[in-house]
Design an enzyme around this catalytic site. Structure first.
Site, PDB file in Angstrom:
ATOM      1  N   THR A 150       0.815  -1.218   0.000  1.00  0.00           N
ATOM      2  CA  THR A 150       0.000   0.000   0.000  1.00  0.00           C
ATOM      3  C   THR A 150       0.843   1.261   0.000  1.00  0.00           C
ATOM      4  O   THR A 150       0.489   2.255  -0.636  1.00  0.00           O
ATOM      5  CB  THR A 150      -0.943  -0.006   1.218  1.00  0.00           C
ATOM      6  OG1 THR A 150      -1.855  -1.093   1.096  1.00  0.00           O
ATOM      7  CG2 THR A 150      -1.736   1.287   1.319  1.00  0.00           C
ATOM      8  N   THR A 164       0.931  -4.323   4.420  1.00  0.00           N
ATOM      9  CA  THR A 164       0.680  -4.662   5.820  1.00  0.00           C
ATOM     10  C   THR A 164      -0.004  -6.006   6.022  1.00  0.00           C
ATOM     11  O   THR A 164       0.086  -6.591   7.105  1.00  0.00           O
ATOM     12  CB  THR A 164      -0.175  -3.578   6.505  1.00  0.00           C
ATOM     13  OG1 THR A 164      -1.456  -3.503   5.857  1.00  0.00           O
ATOM     14  CG2 THR A 164       0.514  -2.221   6.423  1.00  0.00           C
ATOM     15  N   GLN A 191      -4.767 -21.006  19.824  1.00  0.00           N
ATOM     16  CA  GLN A 191      -5.662 -20.102  19.096  1.00  0.00           C
ATOM     17  C   GLN A 191      -5.900 -18.807  19.855  1.00  0.00           C
ATOM     18  O   GLN A 191      -6.331 -17.811  19.259  1.00  0.00           O
ATOM     19  CB  GLN A 191      -7.005 -20.791  18.837  1.00  0.00           C
ATOM     20  CG  GLN A 191      -6.937 -21.979  17.911  1.00  0.00           C
ATOM     21  CD  GLN A 191      -8.298 -22.619  17.693  1.00  0.00           C
ATOM     22  OE1 GLN A 191      -9.332 -22.028  17.984  1.00  0.00           O
ATOM     23  NE2 GLN A 191      -8.307 -23.842  17.179  1.00  0.00           N
ATOM     24  N   CYS A 192      -5.636 -18.800  21.134  1.00  0.00           N
ATOM     25  CA  CYS A 192      -5.915 -17.614  21.953  1.00  0.00           C
ATOM     26  C   CYS A 192      -4.859 -16.540  21.695  1.00  0.00           C
ATOM     27  O   CYS A 192      -3.656 -16.820  21.772  1.00  0.00           O
ATOM     28  CB  CYS A 192      -5.923 -17.978  23.433  1.00  0.00           C
ATOM     29  SG  CYS A 192      -7.180 -19.204  23.868  1.00  0.00           S
TER      30      CYS A 192
END
Length: 330
Positions: free
Chosen positions: A15, A94, A266-267
């Site tokens: 970007t 990003t 996953q946390c």
């Protein structure tokens, strides 16, 4: 930490340098002239001398691949060894910047100069863009002196390259380092087999989350596709469907034939500790190695670096268990 006097600016796209096309914002070349014009217009001081290198074609970071990471490494080493650069600034999009920062953290182990990655949420030249602030801010940070290793500069903050994650898609403070428990012994030294001089090659790695309803057939199909490593995103402290004997057998069979199996939580602020629950202990017995508190980005980049160096599965597991650059221990 000596100040950077000659900087390599490595532009990969993203970007920060995008311009409008018929299909919307798209990566564009010619960014060096825009940077130098903006530096002159703003009268930026406290910046090092810099040379510009561009990986062609410039890409949207959504298209980032292992081949792009290896091309970055080659360009960085060339800038240091052939052009005497004592610092590196990588510009990229990003969406996968945290993945690139993590991968470079392990691909550049032992590199004697600092490397900083940055990008922008809005293209340079757009009203209210963060592009020039991030770019020149990163340059100033390098000129002030940074330790060797990989960092991310974004929204005025420097963050560890192997700990950072993108948590927001539409805010200037999109990146952060979450507190994740990191308890692991530090490697005494980085062996030549995995330092930045070691050639790497692409490898076949897959990432899969556990979810209610996952079937042994799903994992068997993935493991049978030729993957060399599987990164499983487990529940909580490293649990999964332990009552599924076929699923556990599929993991055990794959591990026995040399597939590296690794587990992350996953946390967002979790870590893997297999022995807390019996469900976690069964995954460990099936051959999974714990990533501790590593992020997905760090675990994936580390597996790529180790496997890409040609290490045997047992060697990969050994070095994966050790802290190599601050990714597993504070």
């Amino acid at each position: 930490m000596a100040a950077c006097e000659k900087l390599l600016v490595l532009y990969t796209g993203g970007t920060i340098g995008m311009q409008q096309s018929a299909d919307g914002l798209a990566p564009a070349s010619g960014f060096e002239a825009r940077v130098r014009a903006q530096q002159s217009e703003e009268g930026q001081d406290q910046l090092p001398d810099w040379i510009f290198s561009e990986l062609l074609p410039p890409i949207d970071s959504a298209n980032m691949s292992q081949a792009n990471w290896l091309a970055m490494v080659d360009a960085i080493v060339e800038g240091i060894e052939q052009h005497s650069c004592d610092g590196v600034l990588v510009l990229q999009g990003t969406d996968t910047l945290a993945y690139s920062a993590a991968a470079l953290s392990f691909l550049l182990l032992g590199l004697p100069v600092p490397v900083v990655l940055t990008g922008a949420m809005l293209p340079a030249g757009t009203e209210g863009s963060d592009a020039w602030g991030n770019l020149f801010g990163a340059m100033r940070a390098l000129h002030q002196g940074q330790a060797s290793g990989v960092q991310v500069y974004f929204n005025g903050a420097l963050m560890h390259g192997a700990r950072v994650s993108k948590l927001q898609s539409d805010a200037f403070d999109a990146f952060t380092v979450l507190p994740r428990q990191r308890i692991s012994p530090r490697a005494g030294q980085i062996p030549q087999a995995i330092d930045y001089r070691q050639a790497r090659h692409p490898v076949n790695i897959a990432v899969l989350p556990f979810y209610p309803g996952i079937q042994a057939e799903h994992i068997s199909a993935l493991l049978g596709s030729g993957v060399q490593a599987l990164l499983l995103e487990c529940y909580g402290s490293g649990t999964g469907p332990s009552d599924n004997a076929a699923l556990l057998t599929a993991l055990e069979t794959a591990h026995a034939r040399g597939v590296v199996l690794a587990a992350i939580s996953q946390c967002p602020q979790g870590h893997v500790e297999f022995g807390v629950y019996a469900a976690g202990s069964q995954l460990q017995a099936a051959g999974l190695v714990s990533a501790g508190g590593m992020t997905r980005e760090a675990a994936l980049g580390k597996l790529f670096s180790l496997l890409g160096a040609g290490l045997e599965p047992k060697e990969v597991e050994h070095w994966f268990n050790l802290d190599l650059c601050g990714e597993r221990a504070d």
